[in-house]
Structure formats: structure tokens, C-alpha cells
Design a protein around this motif. Sequence first.
Motif, short mmCIF file in Angstrom:
data_model
loop_
_atom_site.label_atom_id
_atom_site.label_comp_id
_atom_site.label_asym_id
_atom_site.label_seq_id
_atom_site.Cartn_x
_atom_site.Cartn_y
_atom_site.Cartn_z
N TRP B 101 -7.88 -0.94 -21.60
CA TRP B 101 -7.57 -1.95 -22.69
C TRP B 101 -6.34 -1.86 -23.58
O TRP B 101 -5.86 -0.70 -23.70
CB TRP B 101 -8.79 -2.15 -23.71
N ARG B 102 -5.92 -2.70 -23.94
CA ARG B 102 -4.55 -2.58 -24.92
C ARG B 102 -4.17 -3.71 -25.84
O ARG B 102 -5.01 -4.68 -25.82
CB ARG B 102 -3.38 -2.40 -23.93
N TYR B 103 -3.62 -3.50 -26.82
CA TYR B 103 -3.29 -4.30 -27.72
C TYR B 103 -1.78 -4.73 -27.91
O TYR B 103 -0.88 -3.80 -27.79
CB TYR B 103 -3.78 -4.22 -29.43
N ILE B 104 -1.58 -5.72 -28.08
CA ILE B 104 0.11 -6.03 -27.90
C ILE B 104 0.48 -6.54 -29.28
O ILE B 104 -0.15 -7.70 -29.91
CB ILE B 104 0.33 -7.03 -26.87
N GLU B 105 1.56 -5.89 -29.99
CA GLU B 105 2.00 -6.11 -31.22
C GLU B 105 3.00 -7.45 -31.35
O GLU B 105 3.48 -7.65 -30.09
CB GLU B 105 2.83 -5.05 -31.72
N LYS B 106 3.14 -8.05 -32.47
CA LYS B 106 3.83 -9.33 -32.16
C LYS B 106 5.39 -9.14 -31.69
O LYS B 106 5.95 -10.20 -31.11
CB LYS B 106 4.25 -9.92 -33.61
N GLY B 107 5.77 -8.05 -31.80
CA GLY B 107 7.28 -7.96 -31.26
C GLY B 107 7.08 -7.57 -29.53
O GLY B 107 8.08 -7.44 -28.88
N GLY B 108 5.83 -7.48 -29.05
CA GLY B 108 5.71 -7.53 -27.58
C GLY B 108 5.15 -5.82 -26.97
O GLY B 108 4.96 -5.79 -26.24
N LYS B 109 5.21 -5.12 -28.07
CA LYS B 109 4.91 -3.67 -27.42
C LYS B 109 3.38 -3.49 -27.44
O LYS B 109 2.72 -3.99 -28.31
CB LYS B 109 5.20 -2.78 -28.88
N SER B 110 3.47 -3.01 -26.20
CA SER B 110 2.04 -2.71 -25.60
C SER B 110 1.40 -1.27 -25.97
O SER B 110 2.18 -0.50 -25.56
CB SER B 110 1.92 -3.23 -23.95
N ASN B 111 0.36 -1.29 -26.60
CA ASN B 111 -0.54 -0.15 -26.97
C ASN B 111 -1.91 0.18 -26.27
O ASN B 111 -2.58 -0.82 -26.19
CB ASN B 111 -0.64 0.28 -28.32
N PRO B 112 -2.18 1.40 -25.92
CA PRO B 112 -3.66 1.62 -25.32
C PRO B 112 -4.49 1.52 -26.65
O PRO B 112 -4.05 2.06 -27.64
CB PRO B 112 -3.51 2.93 -24.67
N VAL B 113 -5.72 1.00 -26.20
CA VAL B 113 -6.77 1.47 -27.14
C VAL B 113 -7.54 2.82 -27.18
O VAL B 113 -7.78 3.33 -26.22
CB VAL B 113 -8.04 0.39 -26.95
N LYS B 114 -7.53 3.32 -28.50
CA LYS B 114 -7.80 4.73 -28.22
C LYS B 114 -9.63 4.66 -27.83
O LYS B 114 -10.24 4.04 -28.24
CB LYS B 114 -7.92 5.28 -29.84
N THR B 115 -9.73 5.82 -27.12
CA THR B 115 -11.11 5.68 -26.55
C THR B 115 -12.03 6.38 -27.21
O THR B 115 -11.61 7.56 -28.05
CB THR B 115 -10.99 6.15 -24.99
N LYS B 116 -13.19 6.51 -26.97
CA LYS B 116 -14.39 7.50 -27.51
C LYS B 116 -14.01 8.90 -27.27
O LYS B 116 -13.93 10.04 -27.86
CB LYS B 116 -15.66 7.21 -27.06
N ALA B 117 -13.74 9.29 -25.71
CA ALA B 117 -13.26 10.41 -25.40
C ALA B 117 -12.21 11.04 -26.07
O ALA B 117 -12.26 12.52 -26.33
CB ALA B 117 -12.97 10.38 -23.82
N GLN B 118 -11.11 10.32 -26.37
CA GLN B 118 -9.89 10.69 -27.25
C GLN B 118 -10.43 11.18 -28.62
O GLN B 118 -10.03 12.25 -29.07
CB GLN B 118 -8.89 9.75 -27.17
#
Lengths: 178, 192
Positions: B101-118
Motif C-alpha cells: 500500500w502507498r500514499y501519493i502526495e500532491k506533488g506526485g511523490k509515492s510513499n509506502p505505508v508503514k507496516t505493523k512489523a516496521q
Amino acid sequence: MPFKFISMFLCCLLLFPAQAAERQQPKLGHHLTPQSEAMHAPDFTLEDIDARKYSLNDYRGKVIMLNFWATWCPPCRRELPSMERLHQKLKSSDFVVLALDQMEDSDQIFTFTGDIGIDLTFPILFDRDSSVARAYGVMGLPTTYLIDKKGNVRFRAIGGREFDHPEVEKQILQLLQE
Amino acid sequence: MPNTINARLAKIICLCLLYTPAQAAEVTIHKIEASGLLTWTAKDDGFSVELIQLNPDFVRAVYGKRDFPADEVERIADYCVFGTIIQNTSQQQLSYRVADWRYIEKGGKSNPVKTKAQWLAEWRNAGITFAWTLLPESGDFGIGDWQQGFTTIKIDRNETFDFIYTWTLDGVKHEGKIPNMSCAPAPLNQPQ
């Protein structure tokens, strides 16, 4: 002490919060997933609120509903009454319910059972470090297993259920007849 | 050489057929009148996701009650935290992995969602083992299975973002998108 109880009660309302309580939670279904891979139920010995010890192996020859839960977990709270009704209905048979509370203490259970409005008459055991949950591969709460008379895990449910649904009862009766 | 290229092309085509990109799920937004907090519900074919804004004070209360060290309480309260309910609404087995899963900032940068394991790996250093509050990092759901827990996103509280989630059903990886999500506002007496 009263402050502790009040704070526990408040935490029971959490996850998710009162602010989200008006949102409808998913409907409790009744489907249990058959386990295709044979898994022998790992044994454990845990205490109840009176420090009485219970071992899974003591129930060999019986059909066991093993429920992993916690007082702060809304779907756990929702499904427990149906588990009690099922327990009442089948308690004269070789069927037992064991509810394994995760990482809580007797004060929290005491407050919760007073708050829930019904008597839970099946054993509630303390899995204080979640080691039993890990042994069963439980990822989230609630998770429930049905174990047959030979000690094999046969069904699993992730998320809340209505356990006194006729379909669940039918599956248990089939396991009892094996 | 051409045979190798053809084989690679065939492999790429097969992978594309087994993956459906972000679809316009049926997304509804609900405002909780008492708090003003928002809830997004996305219903896709066989899978539903609900994300509920949680304000930082609520997050502090949850982890403070669990005797987390104060700095760890503040660290997770600094994230954008959502109560999350995911559900298998299909009539088959399905699976999900938060790591996808990921989230994309308005500028287009894609980031992973931090997991429970992390989170657990970080908390272990502080002696914390309690992680039942977080959404499990993966799961194999049978019919009717569902799960809930916190999802954490590291983004400025004033920013909006698109949330991308995936699930695998019948061997096919699906992707859904909830556009224009936002964090719960910080209390007024705290820096935004």
C-alpha cells in the motif's frame, strides 16, 4: 482504584473511539473458513481470573472453540454474547469455549465483565504476553478457531461473528459426531 | 535473441494480465457530526476499506494508557493515524499486504505505508511488545473475514494525499484508490 476503573472503561470505548462509534461496524457474519492444511492445535497452560490453570490438552476428546480477544476490541465485545449463548446451548455436550484475553490483567477483565451486562460463564484465560496467539499465528483480534476432538484446527474466523448462528452450530455438531 | 525478447514480452504481458491498476472504487465520505472527523469508505469488487480520521490526542490516549514511553507516544501521535477496517466481501479467499500500500502526495511523490512489523521492530528497542492496535501487515481472508486496526501515514497534517491499497483475489492483484484524503486536524493549541 475508581480512577483506574474509569480509565479502563474509557479505553474500552476506544479503538475505535466514541467519535467513530456512530459509524456502523461491519455486520457480524457466520461463515467459518475450513482449514485446508492440517494444523495440530498447540498446547498451552494459562490461568483464569482466579489463578486456576487450564491446559488445552485437558480438553482432548472435546470440540473446542478457541477465541483470541481483548476488552478494548469492539468486534470482540460484539461477538462475545453470541459465544455465551452458544456455550449455554451446547454445554451439556462435549463442546467447550475458551476465550484467551490478550495482554490484559484481571482488573480490566473484572471491569469489562461488569460492564457487558451478561455473565460470561466459559473460561476466560490470560494470554498475558500473547505467546499463545503467536503460536497459533493470530495476526489480529478477534480470531477464533474450532478444534476437533483429535486436537486439529478445522475452522478459522478472522473478525467478529455471530457464533450462535444455526450454520455454526451445525458445523460444531458435525465435529461432535466425528 | 528474438526468442529471448519474445519470452520477456510474454512474461510482461502475463504480469500485466494478473494486475489491475487503481480503479475508481465507490468511495463515500462521512463526516462525524460530533467531532467533525471524516471517514472514507471504499467498496471495490470483493474488498472494502474504511479509513477513519483519528485525532492526535486520541492516539496519545490509546498508547499512553498502554504505558508506552512518552517519546514513543508522541512519535506515533505525530503520524497521521486512521482507524482502518478491511473486509473480504467476495465469496473466495483473498489476501492483502500493507507493504504494497502507498500514499501519493500532491506533488506526485509515492510513499509506502508503514507496516505493523516496521513499528514493532522499532518499538522492540524500547521494550514494547504490544502491537494489537495496528492493522496486521498481511492477511489471508476467508469468506466473511474482516479486520481492523490503525494505519499510520507520515505526512504534514495540512497536506492531502491519495491512498492506494491492493488486494489479491483469485491470483489477480487489484488496486484501489481513495483520492484527496486528509489527516485529522491537530488540536488548536498545538502547532499545525
